[in-house]
Design a protein around this motif. Structure first.
Motif, PDB file in Angstrom:
ATOM      1  N   ASN A 152       0.829  -1.201   0.000  1.00 41.51           N
ATOM      2  CA  ASN A 152       0.000   0.000   0.000  1.00 41.51           C
ATOM      3  C   ASN A 152       0.866   1.254   0.000  1.00 41.51           C
ATOM      4  OD1 ASN A 152      -2.454  -1.388   0.096  1.00 41.51           O
ATOM      5  ND2 ASN A 152      -2.267  -1.680   2.308  1.00 41.51           N
ATOM      6  N   GLY A 153       0.873   1.971  -1.097  1.00 45.31           N
ATOM      7  CA  GLY A 153       1.631   3.204  -1.193  1.00 45.31           C
ATOM      8  C   GLY A 153       3.110   2.946  -1.424  1.00 45.31           C
ATOM      9  N   ARG A 154       3.729   3.832  -2.199  1.00 44.62           N
ATOM     10  CA  ARG A 154       5.146   3.654  -2.534  1.00 44.62           C
ATOM     11  C   ARG A 154       5.883   4.985  -2.435  1.00 44.62           C
ATOM     12  NH1 ARG A 154       1.948   0.720  -5.962  1.00 44.62           N
ATOM     13  NH2 ARG A 154       2.482  -1.472  -6.294  1.00 44.62           N
ATOM     14  N   LEU A 155       7.084   4.909  -1.919  1.00 45.85           N
ATOM     15  CA  LEU A 155       8.008   6.042  -1.923  1.00 45.85           C
ATOM     16  C   LEU A 155       9.104   5.728  -2.921  1.00 45.85           C
ATOM     17  CD1 LEU A 155       9.309   8.664  -0.801  1.00 45.85           C
ATOM     18  CD2 LEU A 155      10.366   7.243   0.979  1.00 45.85           C
ATOM     19  N   ILE A 156       9.350   6.652  -3.835  1.00 46.31           N
ATOM     20  CA  ILE A 156      10.367   6.444  -4.879  1.00 46.31           C
ATOM     21  C   ILE A 156      11.308   7.651  -4.878  1.00 46.31           C
ATOM     22  CG2 ILE A 156      10.777   5.994  -7.329  1.00 46.31           C
ATOM     23  CD1 ILE A 156       7.664   5.302  -7.406  1.00 46.31           C
ATOM     24  N   LEU A 157      12.580   7.400  -4.641  1.00 46.12           N
ATOM     25  CA  LEU A 157      13.595   8.455  -4.676  1.00 46.12           C
ATOM     26  C   LEU A 157      14.447   8.302  -5.924  1.00 46.12           C
ATOM     27  CD1 LEU A 157      15.052   8.494  -1.025  1.00 46.12           C
ATOM     28  CD2 LEU A 157      13.008   9.630  -1.900  1.00 46.12           C
ATOM     29  N   HIS A 158      14.806   9.436  -6.525  1.00 46.84           N
ATOM     30  CA  HIS A 158      15.746   9.427  -7.645  1.00 46.84           C
ATOM     31  C   HIS A 158      16.850  10.446  -7.395  1.00 46.84           C
ATOM     32  CE1 HIS A 158      12.418   7.488 -10.047  1.00 46.84           C
ATOM     33  NE2 HIS A 158      13.465   6.749 -10.367  1.00 46.84           N
ATOM     34  N   THR A 188      12.026  10.704   8.188  1.00 42.77           N
ATOM     35  CA  THR A 188      13.242  10.271   8.897  1.00 42.77           C
ATOM     36  C   THR A 188      14.026   9.286   8.057  1.00 42.77           C
ATOM     37  OG1 THR A 188      12.108  10.576  11.011  1.00 42.77           O
ATOM     38  CG2 THR A 188      14.108   9.222  11.022  1.00 42.77           C
ATOM     39  N   TRP A 189      13.327   8.347   7.414  1.00 45.68           N
ATOM     40  CA  TRP A 189      14.023   7.376   6.570  1.00 45.68           C
ATOM     41  C   TRP A 189      14.790   8.075   5.458  1.00 45.68           C
ATOM     42  CZ3 TRP A 189       8.937   4.152   5.918  1.00 45.68           C
ATOM     43  CH2 TRP A 189       8.654   3.476   7.114  1.00 45.68           C
ATOM     44  N   MET A 190      14.181   9.067   4.831  1.00 47.70           N
ATOM     45  CA  MET A 190      14.863   9.786   3.762  1.00 47.70           C
ATOM     46  C   MET A 190      16.069  10.552   4.290  1.00 47.70           C
ATOM     47  SD  MET A 190      12.079  11.229   1.021  1.00 47.70           S
ATOM     48  CE  MET A 190      11.044  12.150   2.168  1.00 47.70           C
ATOM     49  N   ILE A 191      15.885  11.252   5.404  1.00 46.09           N
ATOM     50  CA  ILE A 191      16.967  12.054   5.974  1.00 46.09           C
ATOM     51  C   ILE A 191      18.147  11.180   6.373  1.00 46.09           C
ATOM     52  CG2 ILE A 191      17.600  13.504   7.960  1.00 46.09           C
ATOM     53  CD1 ILE A 191      14.712  14.626   7.818  1.00 46.09           C
ATOM     54  N   GLU A 192      17.868   9.964   6.855  1.00 49.06           N
ATOM     55  CA  GLU A 192      18.936   9.057   7.260  1.00 49.06           C
ATOM     56  C   GLU A 192      19.708   8.513   6.065  1.00 49.06           C
ATOM     57  OE1 GLU A 192      16.962   6.059   9.503  1.00 49.06           O
ATOM     58  OE2 GLU A 192      16.951   7.205  11.382  1.00 49.06           O
ATOM     59  N   LYS A 193      19.020   8.211   4.990  1.00 52.79           N
ATOM     60  CA  LYS A 193      19.651   7.527   3.859  1.00 52.79           C
ATOM     61  C   LYS A 193      20.294   8.469   2.842  1.00 52.79           C
ATOM     62  CE  LYS A 193      18.771   3.254   4.981  1.00 52.79           C
ATOM     63  NZ  LYS A 193      19.856   2.300   5.294  1.00 52.79           N
ATOM     64  N   LEU A 194      19.718   9.644   2.641  1.00 53.71           N
ATOM     65  CA  LEU A 194      20.221  10.513   1.576  1.00 53.71           C
ATOM     66  C   LEU A 194      21.710  10.830   1.701  1.00 53.71           C
ATOM     67  CD1 LEU A 194      17.310  13.003   0.830  1.00 53.71           C
ATOM     68  CD2 LEU A 194      18.392  11.408  -0.757  1.00 53.71           C
ATOM     69  N   PRO A 195      22.213  11.203   2.888  1.00 57.20           N
ATOM     70  CA  PRO A 195      23.662  11.469   2.975  1.00 57.20           C
ATOM     71  C   PRO A 195      24.505  10.259   2.583  1.00 57.20           C
ATOM     72  CG  PRO A 195      22.537  12.323   4.913  1.00 57.20           C
ATOM     73  CD  PRO A 195      21.535  11.495   4.172  1.00 57.20           C
ATOM     74  N   GLN A 196      24.025   9.050   2.915  1.00 57.45           N
ATOM     75  CA  GLN A 196      24.760   7.845   2.546  1.00 57.45           C
ATOM     76  C   GLN A 196      24.777   7.655   1.031  1.00 57.45           C
ATOM     77  OE1 GLN A 196      23.500   4.354   4.813  1.00 57.45           O
ATOM     78  NE2 GLN A 196      22.881   5.661   6.519  1.00 57.45           N
ATOM     79  N   TYR A 197      23.638   7.918   0.379  1.00 61.46           N
ATOM     80  CA  TYR A 197      23.570   7.777  -1.067  1.00 61.46           C
ATOM     81  C   TYR A 197      24.480   8.795  -1.762  1.00 61.46           C
ATOM     82  CZ  TYR A 197      19.329   4.920  -0.316  1.00 61.46           C
ATOM     83  OH  TYR A 197      18.435   3.956   0.076  1.00 61.46           O
ATOM     84  N   PHE A 198      24.443  10.041  -1.299  1.00 58.47           N
ATOM     85  CA  PHE A 198      25.309  11.061  -1.894  1.00 58.47           C
ATOM     86  C   PHE A 198      26.778  10.729  -1.664  1.00 58.47           C
ATOM     87  CE2 PHE A 198      21.514  13.891  -1.931  1.00 58.47           C
ATOM     88  CZ  PHE A 198      21.616  14.339  -3.235  1.00 58.47           C
ATOM     89  N   ASN A 199      27.088  10.188  -0.485  1.00 54.30           N
ATOM     90  CA  ASN A 199      28.461   9.798  -0.189  1.00 54.30           C
ATOM     91  C   ASN A 199      28.923   8.670  -1.103  1.00 54.30           C
ATOM     92  OD1 ASN A 199      30.450   8.021   1.856  1.00 54.30           O
ATOM     93  ND2 ASN A 199      30.731  10.238   1.949  1.00 54.30           N
ATOM     94  N   ALA A 200      28.013   7.737  -1.390  1.00 54.86           N
ATOM     95  CA  ALA A 200      28.343   6.644  -2.301  1.00 54.86           C
ATOM     96  C   ALA A 200      28.627   7.171  -3.705  1.00 54.86           C
ATOM     97  CB  ALA A 200      27.202   5.625  -2.331  1.00 54.86           C
ATOM     98  N   LEU A 201      27.824   8.134  -4.154  1.00 55.01           N
ATOM     99  CA  LEU A 201      28.080   8.739  -5.461  1.00 55.01           C
ATOM    100  C   LEU A 201      29.453   9.387  -5.501  1.00 55.01           C
ATOM    101  CD1 LEU A 201      24.665  10.426  -6.412  1.00 55.01           C
ATOM    102  CD2 LEU A 201      25.734   8.440  -7.490  1.00 55.01           C
TER     103      LEU A 201
END
Length: 332
Positions: free
Chosen positions: A203-209, A296-309
């Motif tokens: 039910n419901g989806r969050l999609i980040l790009h 909170t999930w987005m705030i926690e993960k985004l720095p990790q994703y940018f760091n990986a890039l």
């Protein structure tokens, strides 16, 4: 020459003396993406304009590197000279200030890094690396003093842009933004129609790009094996019960396992990251609510994703977009 790719794909902060020496050992030529200078840009107006010309020419093309402290012969790296007797941090600040004040529109995402050269007890020497990204704001012009010029790069170096090249730069800037939007729309359409196994239900989806502007250059931008090794930084948005990592046609996918929240992170060969999460709705008294910790999930993960890039050698700019799908008439 494999080793000569190190400069392009390294996190600039990790470029070391061996990486610089590899340029010489492999006789890496100057051209579309690299320029050597035996000495620093001096404090004269002429040298400041030269710096701005070199930087904007790269920014208006596909980006590149200026290496200060490496000699060239016939356009190929010939010797690591290093530069002695300087305050490397002060020199970096000077370069950055010249770039910030002498280019219009403002250029974002450039970096400078100093590499200490082993001098066996002699006075410290440094090589300074300036990384210039392909810019979304092109064309950039030099505006220092009475100068108002646009420079571009070709295989022989920097030259002043022709009218045709200027028109092409304006058109390309618009086209990149359109390509980003079309990519996002296509992916949302695929996910919405249940064509992605990891998001077939819920039910419901969050999609980040996260979409680097460099991802539309037509060539692979990342080392897929390195992306696989960065899986700890690329975990799905909510991976309470673990995750599995695998190669696929598009690159690398890290998927939730045994979770009530299906989702994955897809790292494309182009450098694009797509992160998804399903089952983001909860029901109370016959009313659907968006799960309250989604931010909170987005705030926690985004720095990790940018760091990986960054670890994968992807330079800014990067477009970030998020989509909530299947949440019509849901309370938050």
């Amino acid at each position: 020459i494999n080793n000569s790719m190190t400069i392009e794909y390294s996190n600039i902060e990790k470029i070391n003396e061996q990486d610089i020496q590899d340029l010489v050992d492999n006789s890496r030529p100057e051209g579309l993406s690299i320029e050597y200078k035996a000495e620093l840009y001096k404090n004269t107006d002429g040298d400041k304009l030269e710096l701005l010309k070199d930087v904007t020419a790269f920014a208006n093309h596909n980006g590149g590197h200026i290496i200060l402290g490496v000699a060239e012969v016939g356009g190929a790296a010939s010797k690591v000279l290093g530069i002695k007797g300087i305050d490397s941090d002060a020199e970096k600040r000077k370069i950055e200030n010249i770039i910030k004040s002498g280019i219009e529109p403002a250029l974002y995402g450039f970096h400078t890094h100093h590499v200490k050269i082993n001098t066996k007890g002699a006075k410290e020497k440094f090589v300074i690396v300036i990384r210039v990204p392909k810019s979304i704001g092109a064309p950039h012009r030099v505006i220092r003093g009475n100068v108002n010029r646009v420079w571009v790069r070709d295989s022989t170096g920097a030259h002043e842009a022709s009218m045709e090249e200027l028109k092409s730069l304006f058109t390309e800037s618009i086209e990149i933004k359109e390509k980003i939007q079309k990519f996002r729309e296509k992916r949302i359409h695929v996910i919405r129609n249940g064509d992605e196994l990891c998001l077939a239900e819920g039910n419901g989806r969050l999609i980040l790009h996260l979409i680097p502007y460099s991802s539309f250059s037509g060539a692979d931008q990342i080392d897929v094996e390195k992306a696989y090794g960065l899986q700890h930084k690329l975990q799905p948005l909510l991976s309470r019960k673990g995750y599995s990592t695998s190669y696929n046609y598009d690159g690398v996918r890290i998927a939730n396992t045994g979770s009530d929240y299906p989702g994955y992170t897809q790292v494309y060969r182009s450098g694009i990251i797509e992160a998804t999460l399903a089952n983001i709705l909860s029901e109370e008294n016959n009313t659907l609510f968006l799960y309250p910790r989604i931010e909170t999930w987005m705030i926690e993960k985004l720095p990790q994703y940018f760091n990986a890039l960054q670890d994968l050698g992807i330079s800014p700019p990067v477009a970030f977009m998020f989509t909530l799908e299947g949440v019509f008439d849901v309370q938050y």
